[in-house]
Design a protein around this motif. Structure first.
Motif, PDB file in Angstrom:
ATOM      1  N   GLN A  13     -17.710  21.001  53.764  1.00  0.00           N
ATOM      2  CA  GLN A  13     -18.175  21.696  52.571  1.00  0.00           C
ATOM      3  C   GLN A  13     -17.189  22.757  52.078  1.00  0.00           C
ATOM      4  O   GLN A  13     -17.536  23.572  51.215  1.00  0.00           O
TER       5      GLN A  13
ATOM      6  N   ALA B 226     -15.788  10.600  46.280  1.00  0.00           N
ATOM      7  CA  ALA B 226     -15.259   9.893  45.113  1.00  0.00           C
ATOM      8  C   ALA B 226     -14.468   8.663  45.542  1.00  0.00           C
ATOM      9  O   ALA B 226     -14.570   7.588  44.934  1.00  0.00           O
TER      10      ALA B 226
ATOM     11  N   ARG C  92     -10.668  19.486  42.406  1.00  0.00           N
ATOM     12  CA  ARG C  92     -10.588  20.586  41.450  1.00  0.00           C
ATOM     13  C   ARG C  92     -11.093  21.877  42.086  1.00  0.00           C
ATOM     14  O   ARG C  92     -11.990  21.851  42.935  1.00  0.00           O
ATOM     15  N   SER C  93     -10.548  22.986  41.637  1.00  0.00           N
ATOM     16  CA  SER C  93     -11.050  24.284  42.082  1.00  0.00           C
ATOM     17  C   SER C  93     -12.541  24.383  41.803  1.00  0.00           C
ATOM     18  O   SER C  93     -13.003  24.054  40.703  1.00  0.00           O
ATOM     19  N   GLY C  94     -13.290  24.811  42.799  1.00  0.00           N
ATOM     20  CA  GLY C  94     -14.740  24.929  42.666  1.00  0.00           C
ATOM     21  C   GLY C  94     -15.498  23.752  43.235  1.00  0.00           C
ATOM     22  O   GLY C  94     -16.683  23.882  43.555  1.00  0.00           O
ATOM     23  N   ASN C  95     -14.851  22.587  43.336  1.00  0.00           N
ATOM     24  CA  ASN C  95     -15.455  21.461  44.051  1.00  0.00           C
ATOM     25  C   ASN C  95     -15.262  21.645  45.549  1.00  0.00           C
ATOM     26  O   ASN C  95     -14.656  22.617  46.001  1.00  0.00           O
ATOM     27  N   ARG C  96     -15.737  20.704  46.323  1.00  0.00           N
ATOM     28  CA  ARG C  96     -15.653  20.802  47.777  1.00  0.00           C
ATOM     29  C   ARG C  96     -14.769  19.695  48.336  1.00  0.00           C
ATOM     30  O   ARG C  96     -14.516  18.674  47.686  1.00  0.00           O
TER      31      ARG C  96
ATOM     32  N   MET D  93     -14.892  24.947  50.055  1.00  0.00           N
ATOM     33  CA  MET D  93     -14.677  25.061  48.619  1.00  0.00           C
ATOM     34  C   MET D  93     -13.185  24.962  48.320  1.00  0.00           C
ATOM     35  O   MET D  93     -12.362  25.636  48.947  1.00  0.00           O
TER      36      MET D  93
ATOM     37  N   CYS E  22     -15.533  17.594  50.538  1.00  0.00           N
ATOM     38  CA  CYS E  22     -16.315  16.360  50.646  1.00  0.00           C
ATOM     39  C   CYS E  22     -16.387  15.608  49.328  1.00  0.00           C
ATOM     40  O   CYS E  22     -16.569  14.376  49.323  1.00  0.00           O
ATOM     41  N   ASP E  23     -16.232  16.299  48.202  1.00  0.00           N
ATOM     42  CA  ASP E  23     -16.300  15.623  46.906  1.00  0.00           C
ATOM     43  C   ASP E  23     -15.135  14.644  46.734  1.00  0.00           C
ATOM     44  O   ASP E  23     -15.286  13.588  46.103  1.00  0.00           O
TER      45      ASP E  23
ATOM     46  N   ALA F  21     -11.509  14.465  41.394  1.00  0.00           N
ATOM     47  CA  ALA F  21     -12.523  15.337  42.008  1.00  0.00           C
ATOM     48  C   ALA F  21     -11.909  16.541  42.714  1.00  0.00           C
ATOM     49  O   ALA F  21     -12.635  17.476  43.063  1.00  0.00           O
TER      50      ALA F  21
END
Length: 394
Positions: A344, A304, A293-297, A346, A299-300, A291
């Motif tokens: 949050q 996960a 990854r660039s563009g995810n947050r 990015m 918190c992701d 999770a």
């Protein structure tokens, strides 16, 4: 140039100052006074064990930054900063550890002389190195100035690493691999904990692959058995025992850049609950890295991890990681990004994080963690190369 061989190129320091000044403009700050030694080093190269006294960096919207500190430490500034000698200011020794005088009186005089008597001054209010007394004296001496909280303003400019910085962190990672593998290999029943820590510290300072090791911002944390249920215990002189897990929370450090890293060793046969927890933890780390990854947050990553742990009936909440890079004691984190459900932020290529999902139960603990680099595409890259598992030794 005071220091003919600074650790980074002038273009790199110019990049850092440009980023910081953009942030200053965004917050309508005319001059910034920085006390965090990590931020001082990031902007100027200053590197010395002098953060127990008042010191800092003055950064206006034009010109070179100015290092300010104790007279005894001025030569250390001459030896480490990239600026010319006239950008080094020193206060007299009678200010040091005095109940009559305070170094902020000297700083205030310099700020007036530099034209900042009525300026909007940014200061790092939430900082280990800026005391309540310092703030009281500085604000009383500059009654016509406007003060604003600039906590973490510089820290946030540091979260995306340059290629020069990533090179340093890769060197630190090789040291981290070395010290962690030494800890795993040397852990055995009867081994005195303090002797093992001595071996770890020696290996870290010796470095790896021809690169020397710096001192880490946090000492080794190596609790065993029920002590491992606590996250931040260090060591004692007791021998390691069969039937206990010991987690090793260590770091490789190169020129103040850190790669924190954790693994756990069980001496003997671990109970099923610990084996099951370690498997769930490894699955959660794998999911979190996927999770990341660039563009995810931020918190992701946390979500996960928690989803995998919940499948095993483990209810872990809160923070499970943080941004890392250049740092000084007492912490190797950057105090910006936190891997937790409410963050949050990015994720962007060049961010470096310690994905740190330790499990601290009632009478035991496990730490299996990964230092990671967010890449332009795909899941995060791990800095370390040690197998992700609970290590079991007879």
């Amino acid at each position: 140039m005071t220091n003919p061989n600074p650790p980074f190129t002038q273009a790199e320091y110019d990049r850092r100052i440009r980023l910081t000044r953009q942030a200053m403009n965004d917050h309508e700050i005319e001059v910034l006074f920085i006390t965090d030694p990590s931020n001082q080093a990031w902007l100027t190269g200053y590197d010395g064990w002098s953060f127990y006294v008042h010191q800092g960096v003055i950064l206006g919207l034009e010109g070179d930054p100015i290092w300010w500190g104790r007279t005894m430490d001025a030569n250390g500034a001459h030896r480490t900063v990239w600026m010319e000698a006239d950008s080094i200011l020193a206060y007299a020794e009678h200010f040091v550890m005095s109940t009559v005088h305070h170094p902020m009186e000297d700083l205030a005089n310099h700020l007036v002389r530099l034209g900042y008597k009525t300026s909007r001054i940014g200061i790092e209010m939430e900082n280990y190195y800026y005391s309540a007394k310092a703030h009281q004296v500085l604000t009383s001496c500059l009654g016509s100035a406007k003060f604003t909280d600039a906590t973490a303003l510089v820290n946030w400019q540091r979260v995306m690493k340059s290629e020069e910085e990533i090179t340093f962190m890769r060197r630190a990672a090789k040291i981290a691999d070395k010290v962690l593998m030494l800890a795993i290999n040397e852990a055995r029943p009867g081994k005195p904990k303090n002797e093992l820590v001595g071996d770890i510290l020696k290996a870290g300072i010796y470095g790896a692959d021809g690169e020397w090791g710096d001192y880490p911002a946090i000492v080794p944390m190596v609790p065993s058995g029920i002590d491992a249920s606590a996250a931040h215990l260090t060591w004692n002189g007791e021998p390691m025992k069969s039937g206990e897990a010991t987690f090793f929370e260590l770091a490789g450090c190169y020129r103040r850049y850190h790669i924190p890293y954790c693994r756990t060793v069980f001496l003997g046969q671990p109970p099923k609950k610990m084996m099951d927890a370690s498997k769930a933890l490894v699955d959660g780390i794998h999911a979190g890295i996927d999770a990341a990854r660039s563009g995810n947050r931020a918190c992701d990553i946390a979500q996960a991890l928690y989803q995998e742990l919940s499948k095993a009936g483990i209810d872990r909440i809160g923070r499970c990681g943080y941004s890392i890079g250049l740092s000084y004691p007492p912490d190797w984190g950057e105090r910006t990004i936190s891997l937790r459900p409410e963050d949050q932020t990015m994720l962007q290529s060049g961010m470096t994080l310690h994905f740190m999902p330790g499990l601290w139960m009632n009478d035991w603990g496990i730490e299996i963690t990964e230092p990671i680099l967010i890449t332009p595409e795909g899941p995060a890259e791990t800095f370390g190369n040690i197998e992700r598992k609970l290590f079991i030794k007879d």
